[in-house]
Scaffold this motif. Structure first.
Motif, PDB file in Angstrom:
ATOM      1  N   PHE A   1     -58.208 -44.297 -29.101  1.00 32.18           N
ATOM      2  CA  PHE A   1     -57.169 -45.570 -28.246  1.00 32.18           C
ATOM      3  C   PHE A   1     -57.729 -46.794 -28.315  1.00 32.18           C
ATOM      4  O   PHE A   1     -56.892 -47.457 -28.164  1.00 32.18           O
ATOM      5  CB  PHE A   1     -56.579 -44.615 -27.089  1.00 32.18           C
ATOM      6  CG  PHE A   1     -55.172 -43.844 -27.640  1.00 32.18           C
ATOM      7  CD1 PHE A   1     -54.473 -43.858 -27.923  1.00 32.18           C
ATOM      8  CD2 PHE A   1     -55.876 -42.613 -26.762  1.00 32.18           C
ATOM      9  CE1 PHE A   1     -53.146 -43.015 -28.198  1.00 32.18           C
ATOM     10  CE2 PHE A   1     -55.129 -41.403 -26.919  1.00 32.18           C
ATOM     11  CZ  PHE A   1     -53.720 -41.545 -27.864  1.00 32.18           C
ATOM     12  N   ILE A   2     -59.010 -47.362 -27.525  1.00 32.47           N
ATOM     13  CA  ILE A   2     -59.483 -48.344 -28.100  1.00 32.47           C
ATOM     14  C   ILE A   2     -59.309 -48.978 -29.821  1.00 32.47           C
ATOM     15  O   ILE A   2     -58.320 -49.799 -29.844  1.00 32.47           O
ATOM     16  CB  ILE A   2     -61.309 -48.720 -27.795  1.00 32.47           C
ATOM     17  CG1 ILE A   2     -61.286 -48.403 -25.993  1.00 32.47           C
ATOM     18  CG2 ILE A   2     -61.383 -49.468 -27.947  1.00 32.47           C
ATOM     19  CD1 ILE A   2     -62.907 -47.391 -26.275  1.00 32.47           C
ATOM     20  N   TRP A   3     -59.455 -48.334 -30.676  1.00 27.47           N
ATOM     21  CA  TRP A   3     -58.915 -48.995 -32.523  1.00 27.47           C
ATOM     22  C   TRP A   3     -57.990 -49.034 -31.855  1.00 27.47           C
ATOM     23  O   TRP A   3     -57.114 -49.724 -32.641  1.00 27.47           O
ATOM     24  CB  TRP A   3     -59.598 -47.660 -32.672  1.00 27.47           C
ATOM     25  CG  TRP A   3     -59.508 -47.836 -34.597  1.00 27.47           C
ATOM     26  CD1 TRP A   3     -59.380 -49.314 -34.927  1.00 27.47           C
ATOM     27  CD2 TRP A   3     -58.476 -47.433 -35.432  1.00 27.47           C
ATOM     28  NE1 TRP A   3     -59.291 -49.179 -36.140  1.00 27.47           N
ATOM     29  CE2 TRP A   3     -58.674 -47.794 -36.605  1.00 27.47           C
ATOM     30  CE3 TRP A   3     -57.812 -46.039 -35.753  1.00 27.47           C
ATOM     31  CZ2 TRP A   3     -57.776 -47.680 -37.536  1.00 27.47           C
ATOM     32  CZ3 TRP A   3     -57.529 -45.883 -36.565  1.00 27.47           C
ATOM     33  CH2 TRP A   3     -57.708 -46.515 -37.604  1.00 27.47           C
TER      34      TRP A   3
ATOM     35  N   ILE B   1     -57.608 -52.954 -26.729  1.00 27.90           N
ATOM     36  CA  ILE B   1     -56.416 -54.034 -25.890  1.00 27.90           C
ATOM     37  C   ILE B   1     -57.572 -53.896 -24.132  1.00 27.90           C
ATOM     38  O   ILE B   1     -57.181 -55.335 -23.522  1.00 27.90           O
ATOM     39  CB  ILE B   1     -55.232 -53.271 -25.227  1.00 27.90           C
ATOM     40  CG1 ILE B   1     -54.496 -54.094 -25.973  1.00 27.90           C
ATOM     41  CG2 ILE B   1     -54.620 -53.354 -24.027  1.00 27.90           C
ATOM     42  CD1 ILE B   1     -52.793 -53.523 -26.427  1.00 27.90           C
ATOM     43  N   PRO B   2     -57.939 -52.893 -23.708  1.00 30.09           N
ATOM     44  CA  PRO B   2     -59.049 -52.967 -22.854  1.00 30.09           C
ATOM     45  C   PRO B   2     -59.835 -54.032 -22.297  1.00 30.09           C
ATOM     46  O   PRO B   2     -60.676 -54.331 -21.482  1.00 30.09           O
ATOM     47  CB  PRO B   2     -59.357 -51.506 -22.534  1.00 30.09           C
ATOM     48  CG  PRO B   2     -58.872 -50.873 -24.199  1.00 30.09           C
ATOM     49  CD  PRO B   2     -58.421 -51.535 -24.972  1.00 30.09           C
ATOM     50  N   PHE B   3     -60.516 -54.414 -23.331  1.00 34.34           N
ATOM     51  CA  PHE B   3     -61.665 -55.385 -23.684  1.00 34.34           C
ATOM     52  C   PHE B   3     -60.727 -56.935 -23.831  1.00 34.34           C
ATOM     53  O   PHE B   3     -61.306 -58.074 -23.485  1.00 34.34           O
ATOM     54  CB  PHE B   3     -62.692 -55.239 -25.212  1.00 34.34           C
ATOM     55  CG  PHE B   3     -63.034 -54.067 -24.713  1.00 34.34           C
ATOM     56  CD1 PHE B   3     -63.726 -53.266 -23.838  1.00 34.34           C
ATOM     57  CD2 PHE B   3     -63.080 -52.604 -26.238  1.00 34.34           C
ATOM     58  CE1 PHE B   3     -64.360 -52.239 -23.539  1.00 34.34           C
ATOM     59  CE2 PHE B   3     -62.980 -51.573 -25.329  1.00 34.34           C
ATOM     60  CZ  PHE B   3     -63.700 -51.421 -24.725  1.00 34.34           C
ATOM     61  N   ARG B   4     -59.654 -56.764 -24.820  1.00 34.88           N
ATOM     62  CA  ARG B   4     -59.375 -58.250 -24.976  1.00 34.88           C
ATOM     63  C   ARG B   4     -58.485 -58.976 -23.868  1.00 34.88           C
ATOM     64  O   ARG B   4     -58.364 -59.930 -23.832  1.00 34.88           O
ATOM     65  CB  ARG B   4     -58.316 -57.902 -26.547  1.00 34.88           C
ATOM     66  CG  ARG B   4     -58.717 -57.171 -27.599  1.00 34.88           C
ATOM     67  CD  ARG B   4     -57.695 -57.237 -28.679  1.00 34.88           C
ATOM     68  NE  ARG B   4     -56.882 -58.783 -29.122  1.00 34.88           N
ATOM     69  CZ  ARG B   4     -55.852 -58.653 -29.721  1.00 34.88           C
ATOM     70  NH1 ARG B   4     -56.320 -57.597 -30.751  1.00 34.88           N
ATOM     71  NH2 ARG B   4     -56.050 -59.825 -30.280  1.00 34.88           N
TER      72      ARG B   4
ATOM     73  N   TYR C   1     -45.985 -55.380 -28.573  1.00 32.25           N
ATOM     74  CA  TYR C   1     -46.887 -56.750 -27.413  1.00 32.25           C
ATOM     75  C   TYR C   1     -47.709 -57.173 -27.954  1.00 32.25           C
ATOM     76  O   TYR C   1     -47.794 -58.833 -27.414  1.00 32.25           O
ATOM     77  CB  TYR C   1     -47.674 -55.295 -26.058  1.00 32.25           C
ATOM     78  CG  TYR C   1     -48.025 -56.400 -25.529  1.00 32.25           C
ATOM     79  CD1 TYR C   1     -47.088 -57.131 -24.214  1.00 32.25           C
ATOM     80  CD2 TYR C   1     -48.990 -57.066 -25.124  1.00 32.25           C
ATOM     81  CE1 TYR C   1     -47.082 -57.104 -22.647  1.00 32.25           C
ATOM     82  CE2 TYR C   1     -49.733 -57.602 -23.645  1.00 32.25           C
ATOM     83  CZ  TYR C   1     -48.654 -57.617 -22.314  1.00 32.25           C
ATOM     84  OH  TYR C   1     -49.103 -58.648 -21.320  1.00 32.25           O
ATOM     85  N   LEU C   2     -48.848 -57.444 -28.742  1.00 35.17           N
ATOM     86  CA  LEU C   2     -49.925 -58.468 -29.102  1.00 35.17           C
ATOM     87  C   LEU C   2     -48.897 -59.301 -30.190  1.00 35.17           C
ATOM     88  O   LEU C   2     -49.511 -60.570 -29.982  1.00 35.17           O
ATOM     89  CB  LEU C   2     -51.021 -57.277 -29.774  1.00 35.17           C
ATOM     90  CG  LEU C   2     -52.227 -56.407 -29.052  1.00 35.17           C
ATOM     91  CD1 LEU C   2     -53.099 -55.890 -29.919  1.00 35.17           C
ATOM     92  CD2 LEU C   2     -52.827 -57.900 -28.055  1.00 35.17           C
TER      93      LEU C   2
END
Length: 476
Positions: A28-30, A35-38, A441-442
């Protein structure tokens, strides 16, 4: 029975759960475009937006505080002590890794809960894993199975864990009889849960920040007081995580496997990412901006606060006191109290007792709300099922204050894994929808416009949604 429960817990957590949690988190990070880091630097803005009230649901901040109420419990105190006992300081490192992957998982499950939410008879938004299993996957049987697991865990088993920690803490600090603790705690919870989801959410938006600030402030002051010992504690966390520590001066030697298993167990019990509990609160919110991803981002903040701040504070207290290096007959919460006594004197045990009462109280109330929410999915939201659940919650609180500590945690580990396996399977099957939500969203953020979810852009998805949920986004 304890030996059998321990065997089951070891089998499930020694293989299935660690790979499933780590794999799902990385996936899910990929899939969400990192998103968690951005969006780490935008957490402050997301919290500010979460205060905006919208019709039809809780504010995002109320949903966050309600989810934190359930997240932040004895797992952040007794559970961290247990992780250090079972896996050594390295368990904290793997708990952090569990938190990082958990943020992506939380985004996925909470965004899905927002997407597939629906209104109940009073107009309040409702939803959660059972709903996205039903409407998103077309597998109502899976939603029913998950709801039964959740009723067993959050309606019954987990409440015994919280009550057990409170009883042990008050007995250690003030010699309060365990039965008296159980009865008083059950009475207080009973008076609170009859307020309903809106009343409880309004209370939690004030109580949760206060109790969290108390614990963080106390921990920071103690860490500053013992700042010269901090580098050694942090070094021990990293060394022990990879098996580099040496067994010396009475310190136990731990394997990487012990640290990894303990860290992921306690990390998940603490931040609940992947279990499918938090989405029940996330779905109740009317997000601002009106997009499912907005609530997913807010709930990621909950994982960050729980794992990287509150649980780490608890771990540092135990490590700075040095008691995790030595054998002790004290149980989880009492080890934290002993550590606090060693650091600041006899008042330390009382401070921990007060904090754990607040943590456990809010956690049990949050647990009940999750269980009641799934009665609605099971179409049992009538007078008698609700009052039966309330009575069962009160009885388990009283029983939990009297049960032995190892049995309670072993039961919690097994039930937690069953919930997580069901929920993680569902969100992995729905990962194309998670990717769509994140990309939409992005895309709008990149264009510099306020994200608004328009289901008409996705006709196949629109057919799965309740027509009055997203067709008319709220105006601000």
């Amino acid at each position: 029975m304890p030996d059998f429960l321990q065997f089951m817990s070891d089998v499930i957590w020694g293989s299935v759960m660690i790979y499933l949690l780590a794999g799902a988190g990385i996936w899910f990070i990929w899939r969400t475009g990192f998103i968690p880091f951005r969006y780490l630097r935008h957490y402050g803005k997301s919290l500010k937006n979460s205060l905006s009230p919208q019709p039809g649901g809780l504010t995002s901040f109320q949903a966050l505080c309600t989810s934190l109420a359930a997240r932040v419990g004895s797992g952040n105190l007794a559970g961290i002590s247990l992780a250090l006992t079972a896996g050594g300081p390295g368990a904290i490192f793997w708990m952090w890794i569990c938190g990082l992957t958990g943020m992506a998982i939380s985004f996925a499950e909470c965004s899905l809960a927002q997407l597939y939410k629906q209104r109940d008879a009073t107009g309040q938004f409702r939803g959660g894993p059972a709903w996205y299993m039903d409407r998103g996957l077309g597998m109502r049987w899976m939603g029913v199975l998950f709801s039964l697991f959740l009723l067993l865990s959050y309606g019954l088993v987990f409440n015994t864990v919280q009550a057990n920690s409170v009883a042990n803490a008050l007995s250690y600090a003030f010699s309060v009889p365990s039965l008296a603790t159980g009865i008083l705690l059950a009475a207080g919870i009973g008076l609170t849960i009859i307020r309903g989801i809106r009343g409880v959410a309004r209370m939690m938006q004030w109580l949760v920040p206060v109790m969290v600030i108390i614990w963080i402030a106390a921990s920071l002051l103690i860490s500053a007081w013992h700042i010269t010992a901090l580098p050694a504690a942090l070094t021990a966390i990293v060394k022990s995580a990879f098996g580099w520590q040496e067994a010396a001066s009475g310190a136990a030697g731990y394997t990487v496997s012990q640290a990894l298993t303990s860290g992921f167990q306690r990390g998940m019990f603490s931040n609940e990412a992947g279990m499918g509990s938090t989405p029940n609160a996330a779905a109740a919110a009317s997000s601002w901006p009106p997009h499912p991803a907005a609530q997913g981002i807010v709930q990621m903040i909950g994982v960050f606060i729980d794992t990287f701040i509150i649980s780490t504070c608890s771990a540092l207290i135990v490590m700075l006191a040095g008691i995790n290096n030595y054998p002790t007959s004290l149980e989880g919460i009492q080890r934290i109290q002993q550590a606090m006594q060693m650091l600041i004197g006899n008042a330390g045990a009382g401070l921990v007792a007060i904090v754990v009462v607040l943590f456990a109280f809010t956690s049990i109330v949050g647990n009940y709300l999750y269980a009641e929410n799934n009665l609605i999915f099971l179409r049992l939201n009538t007078r008698w099922p609700r009052w039966t659940l309330r009575a069962a919650t009160a009885l388990m609180v009283v029983a939990g204050s009297l049960l032995s500590f190892p049995v309670v945690w072993q039961l919690a580990n097994i039930v937690m894994a069953l919930m997580a396996i069901t929920n993680l399977t569902a969100i992995l099957l729905l990962s194309p929808v998670v990717k769509l939500i994140a990309s939409d969203y992005l895309r709008q953020r990149k264009l510099g416009v306020r994200p608004v979810f328009n289901p008409q852009r996705y006709p196949d998805l629109q057919r799965q949604l309740m027509p009055d949920t997203w067709d008319d986004p709220p105006q601000h």
